[in-house]
Design a protein around this motif. Structure first.
Motif, short mmCIF file in Angstrom:
data_model
loop_
_atom_site.label_atom_id
_atom_site.label_comp_id
_atom_site.label_asym_id
_atom_site.label_seq_id
_atom_site.Cartn_x
_atom_site.Cartn_y
_atom_site.Cartn_z
N ASN A 66 0.83 -1.21 0.00
CA ASN A 66 0.00 0.00 0.00
C ASN A 66 0.86 1.26 0.00
OD1 ASN A 66 -2.44 -1.45 0.07
ND2 ASN A 66 -2.17 -1.76 2.29
N TYR A 67 1.98 1.17 0.72
CA TYR A 67 2.90 2.32 0.76
C TYR A 67 3.65 2.45 -0.56
CZ TYR A 67 1.94 2.54 5.73
OH TYR A 67 1.31 2.66 6.93
N LYS A 68 4.02 1.25 -1.11
CA LYS A 68 4.71 1.26 -2.40
C LYS A 68 3.84 1.91 -3.46
CE LYS A 68 7.73 -2.77 -1.98
NZ LYS A 68 7.55 -4.23 -2.03
N TYR A 69 2.54 1.64 -3.35
CA TYR A 69 1.62 2.16 -4.37
C TYR A 69 1.64 3.68 -4.37
CZ TYR A 69 -2.58 3.06 -7.04
OH TYR A 69 -3.45 3.53 -7.99
N LEU A 70 1.67 4.27 -3.19
CA LEU A 70 1.67 5.73 -3.11
C LEU A 70 2.93 6.29 -3.77
CD1 LEU A 70 0.91 8.55 -2.18
CD2 LEU A 70 1.76 7.99 0.09
N ILE A 71 4.06 5.58 -3.61
CA ILE A 71 5.31 6.12 -4.13
C ILE A 71 5.51 5.76 -5.60
CG2 ILE A 71 7.83 6.11 -3.86
CD1 ILE A 71 7.25 5.43 -0.87
N PHE A 72 5.26 4.47 -5.93
CA PHE A 72 5.62 4.03 -7.29
C PHE A 72 4.41 3.85 -8.21
CE2 PHE A 72 8.90 2.34 -4.39
CZ PHE A 72 9.96 3.11 -4.85
N GLY A 73 3.21 3.94 -7.71
CA GLY A 73 2.04 3.79 -8.54
C GLY A 73 1.75 2.32 -8.80
N PRO A 74 0.72 2.06 -9.61
CA PRO A 74 0.35 0.66 -9.89
C PRO A 74 1.48 -0.06 -10.62
CG PRO A 74 -0.83 2.19 -11.32
CD PRO A 74 -0.11 3.03 -10.32
N GLU A 75 1.61 -1.32 -10.32
CA GLU A 75 2.68 -2.09 -10.98
C GLU A 75 2.46 -2.12 -12.47
OE1 GLU A 75 3.96 -5.97 -9.25
OE2 GLU A 75 3.53 -4.90 -7.37
N GLY A 76 3.55 -2.02 -13.21
CA GLY A 76 3.45 -2.06 -14.66
C GLY A 76 3.07 -0.73 -15.27
N SER A 77 2.98 0.30 -14.49
CA SER A 77 2.67 1.61 -15.07
C SER A 77 3.91 2.14 -15.76
CB SER A 77 2.18 2.57 -14.00
OG SER A 77 3.14 3.57 -13.75
N SER A 78 3.71 3.03 -16.69
CA SER A 78 4.84 3.50 -17.49
C SER A 78 5.72 4.48 -16.69
CB SER A 78 4.33 4.19 -18.75
OG SER A 78 3.42 5.20 -18.38
N ASP A 79 5.12 5.19 -15.68
CA ASP A 79 5.91 6.15 -14.91
C ASP A 79 6.70 5.44 -13.81
OD1 ASP A 79 5.18 8.44 -16.23
OD2 ASP A 79 3.31 8.61 -15.08
N ALA A 80 7.86 6.00 -13.46
CA ALA A 80 8.66 5.42 -12.39
C ALA A 80 8.02 5.68 -11.03
CB ALA A 80 10.07 6.01 -12.43
N PHE A 81 7.32 6.82 -10.90
CA PHE A 81 6.70 7.19 -9.62
C PHE A 81 5.22 7.45 -9.80
CE2 PHE A 81 11.15 8.35 -9.02
CZ PHE A 81 11.41 7.73 -7.80
N ASN A 82 4.50 7.42 -8.69
CA ASN A 82 3.08 7.75 -8.70
C ASN A 82 2.94 9.26 -8.69
OD1 ASN A 82 0.37 8.00 -8.41
ND2 ASN A 82 0.19 6.65 -6.61
N LYS A 83 3.27 9.85 -9.85
CA LYS A 83 3.39 11.31 -9.93
C LYS A 83 2.13 12.03 -9.45
CE LYS A 83 6.65 12.28 -13.63
NZ LYS A 83 6.61 12.35 -15.10
N VAL A 84 1.00 11.57 -9.88
CA VAL A 84 -0.23 12.30 -9.58
C VAL A 84 -0.45 12.41 -8.07
CG1 VAL A 84 -2.73 12.33 -9.87
CG2 VAL A 84 -1.25 11.55 -11.75
N ASP A 85 -0.40 11.26 -7.40
CA ASP A 85 -0.69 11.27 -5.96
C ASP A 85 0.41 12.00 -5.18
OD1 ASP A 85 -2.85 9.92 -6.69
OD2 ASP A 85 -2.46 8.08 -5.55
N LEU A 86 1.67 11.79 -5.57
CA LEU A 86 2.76 12.46 -4.86
C LEU A 86 2.67 13.97 -5.02
CD1 LEU A 86 5.83 10.15 -5.50
CD2 LEU A 86 4.58 10.49 -3.37
N MET A 87 2.28 14.40 -6.21
CA MET A 87 2.11 15.84 -6.43
C MET A 87 1.02 16.40 -5.52
SD MET A 87 4.21 17.37 -8.21
CE MET A 87 3.34 18.92 -8.40
N VAL A 88 -0.06 15.65 -5.41
CA VAL A 88 -1.15 16.08 -4.54
C VAL A 88 -0.64 16.17 -3.10
CG1 VAL A 88 -3.38 15.45 -3.55
CG2 VAL A 88 -2.96 15.15 -5.99
N PHE A 89 0.16 15.18 -2.72
CA PHE A 89 0.70 15.15 -1.36
C PHE A 89 1.56 16.40 -1.09
CE2 PHE A 89 4.17 13.94 1.54
CZ PHE A 89 3.42 13.61 2.65
N VAL A 90 2.51 16.63 -1.99
CA VAL A 90 3.43 17.77 -1.80
C VAL A 90 2.65 19.08 -1.82
CG1 VAL A 90 5.32 19.04 -2.86
CG2 VAL A 90 5.41 16.55 -2.75
#
Lengths: 311, 368
Positions: A66-90
């Motif tokens: 669950n924590y990995k998901y917040l940082i790296f996003g769903p497995e197999g996604s093209s982005d290295a990080f879960n940009k959308v959620d991390l941006m919302v967080f920051v």
């Protein structure tokens, strides 16, 4: 800080019956209202979602996914990080800081005026006027602001400005986040004001006069005498406003624009829309831990003790 | 350090709404003097001090310091430094920062300030204590730090608002002589506010006695004590026995009154009342307890009364007497090693020297 009373002494002072009742209430408060909810939240966040298990995964096993998901996003996604959620967080953290600082600059002069003016009855009336709006529910107040800031001629501000001919087109306070910041600032302003008011009121007026007598300008008096004295109150107020703004839900829901997602809204979506409590719990824990870490860091930088805040 | 600068109060009135806190105050304070305002609480003495320091403006009149009109100048612009009743040291600054705050305001470097602080700490006998916080000092030490902090600004006039009132008796007496000592050394004008006549008399070159916004008398300690201008001054400064009555004869600077309960009494007319007392006027005559002695004297300065109580106070015996009609009289005798003991209930006669008693037109007494 005083040392906690030793139990035997506590019972001797309060009697066995009253002592037991008080002891039980405190224990209930700590265990059921503080520890268990947090532990249960932490426990949730470390389990996979039982209706959405991966192959070979068991619902009762511990995982960090669950924590990995917040940082790296769903497995197999093209982005290295879960940009959308991390941006919302920051963005949430930075916005909460901005709201806190905005409230600080609004409240300090107000608290100083209320605490040090000799107004008596007049000042008490002002304080009551400040409190009265808070008898109304937070969500209702958010809706009231929504009406004031509504982006059409029906909105109070837009309506007045358009009638006066200042603008032709309604200004979009909602999508520019002005309404959101005003709402968040307004929601917790008293929690900034009152701790500051209390400490500044306890400042001996003679100290201000002594500094003035020695030729100090107003800025120096505040920098050297008032603010150092008020520091615990300022820290206490800023901590509360920051924590509550970062964790606010009503104001972002009602006043936030379409593009501005608050991190708590993500948590809410995981719990309520997706019914993935485990993922929501992980998000909530991250927000909580990050907020506490930020507060502790700032307390360290500005040399504020935990004990001062509790005063 | 700058030396004595005159302070003149010209026809000062200070009003708060309808309330007149200070009425027509005219005071000339010589440069380098230790000047005290003495009066009961609420008499307006602190209000006058605040007008000199610039925290409030008089409703009428002028405050001149060194001949310059202070109108419109705030406390930060006047050549005065004020020592507050509660000292108002900054609790979150170290002692040396407290002392040199006025230099910090002017932009002095930390090195300069530290050096000056050390000099002043030497002067107040607190060398090496600069890095402490005020809360770590004793009452008397805090007192001295407050004085050093005020002197650091190199003021022309130092204003002190009952700074000794929080100290215990021994320390207070010690600080009296120390303050006087410091004042002589720095040579600037001190204006001191107090309700303690002992402080005022021991330290001051000049004392102004105030009552309900009015200055009743200005003079040195002797004048105020021995030649009080009004019944208020006579009864407020030190202890006094008062005899009321009507004037029966006036002879130059001497007058006789027919006292209500103690017969005819003769005394000097206080200098301020010479020529103002006429036969038939209501008058008050004052004799200090220590001016009374046992035994019969001249008929017009002898009183007889019953001994009610005797108190031994170490250096003196106080004998409380009750004259005719319940008239309370107090007599003080130095302890010379032989107890003047009189049994309670004994009648005794005592007299005074008419030169040591003063009479003046009747007026308000200081309420105890």
């Amino acid at each position: 800080m005083k040392k906690p009373m030793i139990f035997s002494e506590f019972f001797r002072n309060n009697g066995v019956v009253m002592g037991s009742i008080l002891f039980f209430l405190v224990a209930f408060w700590i265990i059921f209202l503080i520890l268990l909810p947090q532990i249960s939240m932490l426990d949730y966040s470390l389990h996979p979602n039982p209706i959405n298990l991966d192959a070979g995964e068991r619902a009762d096993e511990y995982t960090l996914k669950n924590y990995k998901y917040l940082i790296f996003g769903p497995e197999g996604s093209s982005d290295a990080f879960n940009k959308v959620d991390l941006m919302v967080f920051v963005r949430t953290i930075i916005a909460a800081m901005a709201v806190t600082i905005m409230n600080l600059f609004l409240c300090y002069p107000l608290a100083y005026f209320l605490a040090q003016s000799k107004g008596g009855g007049f000042v008490r009336l002002l304080v009551i006027l400040l409190i009265v709006p808070y008898w109304i529910n937070e969500i209702l107040r958010a809706f009231a602001l929504r009406i004031i800031f509504a982006p059409s001629e029906n909105g109070l501000i837009n309506g007045i400005m358009m009638k006066m001919g200042l603008i032709d087109q309604a200004y979009d306070f909602i999508n520019t986040d002005i309404a959101l910041y005003a709402g968040l600032g307004y929601a917790y302003i008293l929690l900034m004001l009152f701790p500051m008011y209390n400490v500044i009121e306890s400042l001996d007026r003679n100290q201000i006069e002594a500094a003035r007598d020695m030729g100090a300008s107003w800025t120096r008096i505040h920098r050297r005498v008032v603010i150092p004295h008020a520091k615990p109150g300022i820290a206490s107020g800023m901590t509360m406003v920051f924590m509550l703004s970062a964790g606010a839900l009503a104001a972002p829901q009602v006043l936030g624009g379409t593009s501005s997602l608050w991190f708590t809204q993500l948590v809410y979506q995981w719990f309520n829309d997706t019914l993935n409590w485990q993922q929501g719990a992980a998000y909530a824990i991250v927000l909580l831990v990050a907020s506490i870490a930020i507060v502790l860091t700032f307390m360290k930088i500005f040399k504020v003790n935990m004990g001062d805040i509790g005063k | 350090m700058s030396s004595g600068v005159d302070v003149n109060l010209e026809n000062i009135w200070i009003k708060f709404g309808d309330f007149v806190a200070v009425r027509e105050a005219n005071v000339n304070i010589n440069g380098g003097d230790f000047f005290s305002f003495l009066g009961p609480s609420g008499c307006g003495k602190t209000t006058i001090l605040r007008a000199v320091s610039g925290f409030l403006d008089p409703s009428e009149g002028r405050v001149l310091i060194g001949g310059n009109d202070m109108a419109g100048l705030g406390p930060n612009k006047r050549p005065t430094a004020l020592i507050f009743q509660n000292l108002a040291l900054f609790p979150l600054m170290k002692v040396w920062e407290n002392i040199t705050f006025s230099m910090e305001v002017k932009g002095a470097t930390a090195g300069e300030r530290r050096k000056r602080a050390d000099e002043l700490l030497d002067m107040i006998a607190l060398s090496g204590q600069g890095d402490k916080f005020p809360s770590e000092l004793s009452g008397g030490q805090k007192q001295r730090v407050a004085i050093a902090r005020a002197l650091c600004a190199e003021p022309d006039v130092l204003l002190l608002d009952e700074p000794l009132s929080a100290l215990d008796l021994k320390l207070r007496q010690h600080m009296r002589s120390e303050l006087r000592e410091i004042q002589k050394r720095v040579g600037i004008t001190f204006i001191y506010i107090t309700h303690d006549q002992g402080e005022a008399l021991t330290m001051s070159d000049s004392v102004a006695v105030m009552r309900a916004g009015i200055i009743d008398q200005i003079g040195d300690g002797h004048a105020v004590y021995d030649q009080p201008a009004t019944p208020f001054v006579a009864s407020f400064v030190g202890e006094n026995n008062v005899f009321r009555g009507k004037v029966t004869a006036v002879n130059g600077d001497e007058a006789t009154i027919a006292s209500n309960r103690s017969g005819e009494l003769v005394s000097k007319i206080t200098p301020a009342a010479v020529g103002k007392l006429n036969v038939g006027d209501d008058a008050m005559m004052f004799v200090r307890p220590e001016m009374l002695q046992m035994g019969e004297g001249d008929a017009k300065s002898t009183i007889s009364a019953k001994v009610i109580n005797e108190e031994f106070e170490g250096n003196t015996y106080s004998i409380y007497l009750e004259g005719e009609g319940g008239k309370q009289i107090k007599m003080a005798m130095p302890n010379l090693g032989n107890d003047p003991h009189k049994a309670k209930g004994d009648m005794m006669s005592f007299n005074y020297n008419a030169n040591n008693a003063v009479v003046m037109p009747a007026g308000d007494l200081a309420s105890e």
